[in-house]
Motif scaffolding. Structure first.
Motif, PDB file in Angstrom:
ATOM      1  N   LYS A 216       0.844  -1.195   0.000  1.00 26.81           N
ATOM      2  CA  LYS A 216       0.000   0.000   0.000  1.00 26.81           C
ATOM      3  C   LYS A 216       0.875   1.239   0.000  1.00 26.81           C
ATOM      4  O   LYS A 216       1.808   1.357   0.796  1.00 26.81           O
ATOM      5  CB  LYS A 216      -0.915  -0.008   1.218  1.00 26.81           C
ATOM      6  CG  LYS A 216      -1.938   1.118   1.236  1.00 26.81           C
ATOM      7  CD  LYS A 216      -2.845   1.027   2.447  1.00 26.81           C
ATOM      8  CE  LYS A 216      -3.834   2.191   2.456  1.00 26.81           C
ATOM      9  NZ  LYS A 216      -4.706   2.150   3.656  1.00 26.81           N
ATOM     10  N   ASP A 221       2.936   2.374   7.732  1.00 27.97           N
ATOM     11  CA  ASP A 221       3.165   0.938   7.869  1.00 27.97           C
ATOM     12  C   ASP A 221       3.312   0.272   6.506  1.00 27.97           C
ATOM     13  O   ASP A 221       2.717   0.709   5.505  1.00 27.97           O
ATOM     14  CB  ASP A 221       2.010   0.285   8.626  1.00 27.97           C
ATOM     15  CG  ASP A 221       1.917   0.756  10.069  1.00 27.97           C
ATOM     16  OD1 ASP A 221       2.958   1.186  10.613  1.00 27.97           O
ATOM     17  OD2 ASP A 221       0.811   0.706  10.638  1.00 27.97           O
ATOM     18  N   VAL A 223       2.163  -2.591   4.555  1.00 24.94           N
ATOM     19  CA  VAL A 223       1.095  -3.592   4.526  1.00 24.94           C
ATOM     20  C   VAL A 223       0.836  -3.978   3.081  1.00 24.94           C
ATOM     21  O   VAL A 223       1.104  -3.199   2.149  1.00 24.94           O
ATOM     22  CB  VAL A 223      -0.196  -3.067   5.194  1.00 24.94           C
ATOM     23  CG1 VAL A 223       0.024  -2.798   6.675  1.00 24.94           C
ATOM     24  CG2 VAL A 223      -0.690  -1.801   4.504  1.00 24.94           C
ATOM     25  N   ASN A 224       0.294  -5.170   2.886  1.00 27.92           N
ATOM     26  CA  ASN A 224       0.033  -5.614   1.520  1.00 27.92           C
ATOM     27  C   ASN A 224      -1.246  -4.979   0.978  1.00 27.92           C
ATOM     28  O   ASN A 224      -1.892  -4.160   1.651  1.00 27.92           O
ATOM     29  CB  ASN A 224       0.016  -7.144   1.430  1.00 27.92           C
ATOM     30  CG  ASN A 224      -1.175  -7.769   2.148  1.00 27.92           C
ATOM     31  OD1 ASN A 224      -2.240  -7.174   2.285  1.00 27.92           O
ATOM     32  ND2 ASN A 224      -0.993  -9.005   2.609  1.00 27.92           N
ATOM     33  N   LEU A 348       7.436  -9.223   4.218  1.00 28.96           N
ATOM     34  CA  LEU A 348       6.058  -9.383   3.752  1.00 28.96           C
ATOM     35  C   LEU A 348       6.005 -10.328   2.566  1.00 28.96           C
ATOM     36  O   LEU A 348       5.152 -11.237   2.504  1.00 28.96           O
ATOM     37  CB  LEU A 348       5.499  -8.004   3.382  1.00 28.96           C
ATOM     38  CG  LEU A 348       4.072  -7.898   2.842  1.00 28.96           C
ATOM     39  CD1 LEU A 348       3.480  -6.536   3.207  1.00 28.96           C
ATOM     40  CD2 LEU A 348       4.032  -8.052   1.306  1.00 28.96           C
TER      41      LEU A 348
END
Length: 374
Positions: A216, A221, A223-224, A348
């Motif tokens: 994102k 953060d 994050v996927n 990730l």
């Protein structure tokens, strides 16, 4: 699976930049012992196939894999001056391993750069970062590593014949076809997910899994992009496609044997991908002359096959690329932030591969700690 992410993020914490990029003499280091930690994945181990052979290794089998390698004289490599191979369990040479090798690290690094800069993916910036790696990191003796496998290439050859390449190719050409139409067909097919022999790269290109590997763009953060509109994402498919295009254009349009060609290596591995465990290699006691030195490990050892990830060494590689290759900033804090973001993106993406890659998702994940001596 939930326990491996905090471990990898902790290993991805920033280490102060220091030291020269050149290698220290590996003969100054030795090994006093090693340990294999408990399985980080909530799966019973070991387990067996229907024929009685191991399907999934436990601690004892992982120890056996490393015992011979780590109790005999062995080679060390400097993380800042050594190519990283893929963690692929088919490797029968001693390696420093990271998901996707150098190429996989470059993907994560480029995505981290876009995240930190708050920019949408564009070809100009991807090329600038790729060129920085090729100009200031890659060299003869430390080429940019990328791999595929023989079965995916054979499928590619069939597809090319159906698109008009005749006769059907039997090998990947060392240089681009002189016919521009044929060369364009080759390049268009070479970047498709179904023809990637590296599972880590193939998943990032596959629409079903791309959101799990993408990041994102907004927010602090990492994050996927599962459930996130594509317009708000740093797309792994977009970054990987562009880097593959740059790689093949570089590899194909440099003369074999030339100094330029020696700065890249395209490895074609053979056989099915069968790993029995994932091992995450770190070291202790590595101060002084042993700093940046890491033991080279055979993933495929006399019938025992493991995925081998040198997590600390990969972190040191990121630091070197950020400082020497990307030259992203002169501000030490911004450089440290890029290294940290890169490590989070890499964690990730490794987590997504361990979740979705069929050959790795049901395996134990074992920390292997090697004790070094000067």
């Amino acid at each position: 699976m939930r326990r491996i992410q905090p471990l990898l993020l902790a290993l991805g914490a920033y280490i102060a930049f220091s030291g020269l990029f050149c290698c220290r003499p590996a003969h100054a280091c030795g090994i006093t012992g090693f340990s294999v930690g408990d399985n980080l994945n909530a799966l019973p181990t070991p387990t067996f196939d229907s024929d009685g052979s191991y399907k999934r290794f436990g601690v004892t089998q992982v120890k056996a894999h490393y015992a011979d390698q780590l109790t005999q004289p062995m080679r060390f490599a400097d993380s800042r001056g050594t190519s990283f191979s893929c963690i692929d369990a088919r490797g029968d040479t001693a390696i420093l391993g990271a998901p996707g090798g150098d190429f996989g690290e470059l993907v994560a690094g480029v995505m981290a750069w876009f995240k930190l800069e708050g920019r949408r993916v564009n070809k100009a910036d991807v090329k600038r970062l790729f060129d920085g790696f090729m100009d200031r990191i890659a060299r003869a003796g430390r080429p940019l590593y990328f791999h595929t496998d023989d079965s995916r290439l054979r499928s590619l050859f069939v597809a090319l014949e159906k698109k008009g390449i005749s006769p059907q190719p039997s090998k990947l050409p060392e240089v681009a076809p002189t016919n521009s139409t044929a060369a364009a067909l080759w390049l268009a097919e070479l970047v498709k997910p179904e023809f990637q022999g590296c599972g880590h790269i193939r998943l990032q290109l596959t629409p079903e899994f791309t959101p799990a590997f993408s990041v994102k763009l907004s927010g602090k953060d990492v994050v996927n992009c599962e459930g996130v509109p594509a317009a708000e994402c740093i797309s792994s498919e977009e970054v990987v496609t562009e880097l593959l295009t740059l790689f093949y254009n570089y590899w194909w349009f440099t003369a074999p044997g030339s100094p330029q060609r020696q700065k890249v290596t395209l490895s074609v591995v053979s056989g099915p991908l069968v790993g029995r465990a994932v091992s995450i290699v770190t070291t202790t006691g590595d101060a002084g002359t042993c700093r940046y030195q890491h033991p080279l490990v055979f993933p495929n050892q006399a019938g025992s096959t493991l995925f081998v990830y040198h997590s600390e060494a990969a972190l040191e590689l990121r630091e070197a690329i950020v400082r020497e290759g990307f030259r992203a900033s002169k501000d030490p804090k911004k450089l440290a932030s890029l290294v940290s973001t890169w490590s989070k993106v890499a964690a990730l993406q490794l987590g997504a591969t361990l979740k979705y890659l069929s050959s790795a998702k049901d395996l134990g994940q074992f920390p292997v700690t090697v004790a070094l001596k000067q």
